[in-house]
Design an enzyme around this catalytic site. Structure first.
Site, PDB file in Angstrom:
ATOM      1  N   TYR A 250       0.818  -1.210   0.000  1.00 31.70           N
ATOM      2  CA  TYR A 250       0.000   0.000   0.000  1.00 31.70           C
ATOM      3  C   TYR A 250       0.858   1.270   0.000  1.00 31.70           C
ATOM      4  O   TYR A 250       0.443   2.307  -0.501  1.00 31.70           O
ATOM      5  CB  TYR A 250      -0.944  -0.022   1.201  1.00 31.70           C
ATOM      6  CG  TYR A 250      -2.234   0.724   1.000  1.00 31.70           C
ATOM      7  CD1 TYR A 250      -3.002   0.548  -0.147  1.00 31.70           C
ATOM      8  CD2 TYR A 250      -2.708   1.590   1.974  1.00 31.70           C
ATOM      9  CE1 TYR A 250      -4.200   1.226  -0.317  1.00 31.70           C
ATOM     10  CE2 TYR A 250      -3.911   2.257   1.810  1.00 31.70           C
ATOM     11  CZ  TYR A 250      -4.648   2.082   0.666  1.00 31.70           C
ATOM     12  OH  TYR A 250      -5.828   2.756   0.501  1.00 31.70           O
TER      13      TYR A 250
ATOM     14  N   LYS B  36      -3.528   8.195   3.020  1.00 26.56           N
ATOM     15  CA  LYS B  36      -4.714   7.952   3.845  1.00 26.56           C
ATOM     16  C   LYS B  36      -4.517   8.501   5.259  1.00 26.56           C
ATOM     17  O   LYS B  36      -5.468   9.004   5.880  1.00 26.56           O
ATOM     18  CB  LYS B  36      -5.039   6.463   3.893  1.00 26.56           C
ATOM     19  CG  LYS B  36      -5.572   5.893   2.591  1.00 26.56           C
ATOM     20  CD  LYS B  36      -6.894   6.522   2.181  1.00 26.56           C
ATOM     21  CE  LYS B  36      -7.495   5.830   0.972  1.00 26.56           C
ATOM     22  NZ  LYS B  36      -8.752   6.482   0.519  1.00 26.56           N
TER      23      LYS B  36
END
Length: 259
Positions: free
Chosen positions: A158, A165
């Site tokens: 990720y 995020k």
């Protein structure tokens, strides 16, 4: 008209396919009595075709959140569809993007330009979108809901999207602080992984299947976006009148348990 969102006007971004959480948030919002306006970027004909699968017609507005001209004109474009005196009661932020070199395990080698793109599109855009909609919300308040993926830990592959995020989560808290006096709430739904077009662009996404299969106390279906969409609709409603700056986890409980 009855329903959690009866009489409300809701803007939903990020509807690209009918497998997306944003699509199902728009569908449920309509079922709960809302008028929905969608935004799309790039492939507007596709977004319009997907919009045709909603229970009721929904206009589509082109919006590039990195284009200030688009942002400056957004309130006017919304008024074209809802009326000059229309208010906006809710905004769904479902926008995220990271260049290929910002994902997939090359964290230490990612160029700043790619990191900057990921942060601008995936985090700063929450502020940009909210401010673009503010003229339609500031006199009466409303609810901004963003889609998140738990940024408290480092996930395989990720990489810089995880950093983006984390920035999204912090941005939401600061918006909650600064817009509370206008009656505007800002919250996030941290959803478990769902097999969407965006998810398929993440190298190694299939590894999340094993994590959620093994660890979710309530179980988790990667093909079902509706639980997260229900969380979005709940936060758009008046049932959370004093909740802001919050992250609601809709992930089967994975965030709450250890390895």
């Amino acid at each position: 008209m009855s329903g959690l969102l009866a009489g409300k006007n809701i803007l939903v971004t990020g509807v690209l396919m009918d497998s997306s959480i944003a699509f199902h948030a728009a569908r449920l919002a309509q079922n709960e009595g809302a008028r929905v306006v969608l935004t799309g970027y790039g492939r507007l004909s596709l977004v319009e075709r997907i919009a045709g699968r909603l229970p009721k017609p929904a206009p589509v507005i082109e919006l590039d959140v990195t284009d200030q001209h688009h942002l400056d004109g957004l309130a006017g474009r919304i008024r074209e569809h809802l009326g000059e005196d229309a208010r906006l009661d809710g905004v769904v932020h479902s926008i995220a993007f990271a260049p290929g070199d910002a994902l997939g395990g090359g964290f230490l080698d990612t160029r700043w330009e790619s990191v900057a793109t990921a942060v601008q599109v995936s985090a700063y855009s929450l502020k940009s979108l909210t401010m673009a909609c503010l003229p339609l919300m500031e006199r009466h308040g409303g609810s901004v809901v963003g889609l998140d993926f738990d940024a408290t830990v480092a996930w395989p592959s990720y990489d810089w999207m995880g950093v983006a995020k984390a920035a999204l989560e912090s941005t939401s808290r600061y918006l909650a602080r600064d817009l509370g006096s206008s009656g505007i709430r800002c919250n996030l739904v941290a959803a478990g992984p769902v097999k969407t077009m965006a998810a398929r662009s993440i190298p190694g996404f299939e590894t999340f299947h094993d994590v959620w299969t093994d660890r979710a106390p309530l179980g988790w279906d990667l093909s079902d976006p509706e639980p997260a969409a229900r969380g979005v609709v709940a936060l758009l409603s008046d049932w959370f009148p004093r909740t802001t700056g919050e992250i609601v986890h809709v992930d089967g409980g994975v965030h709450a348990v250890g390895a």
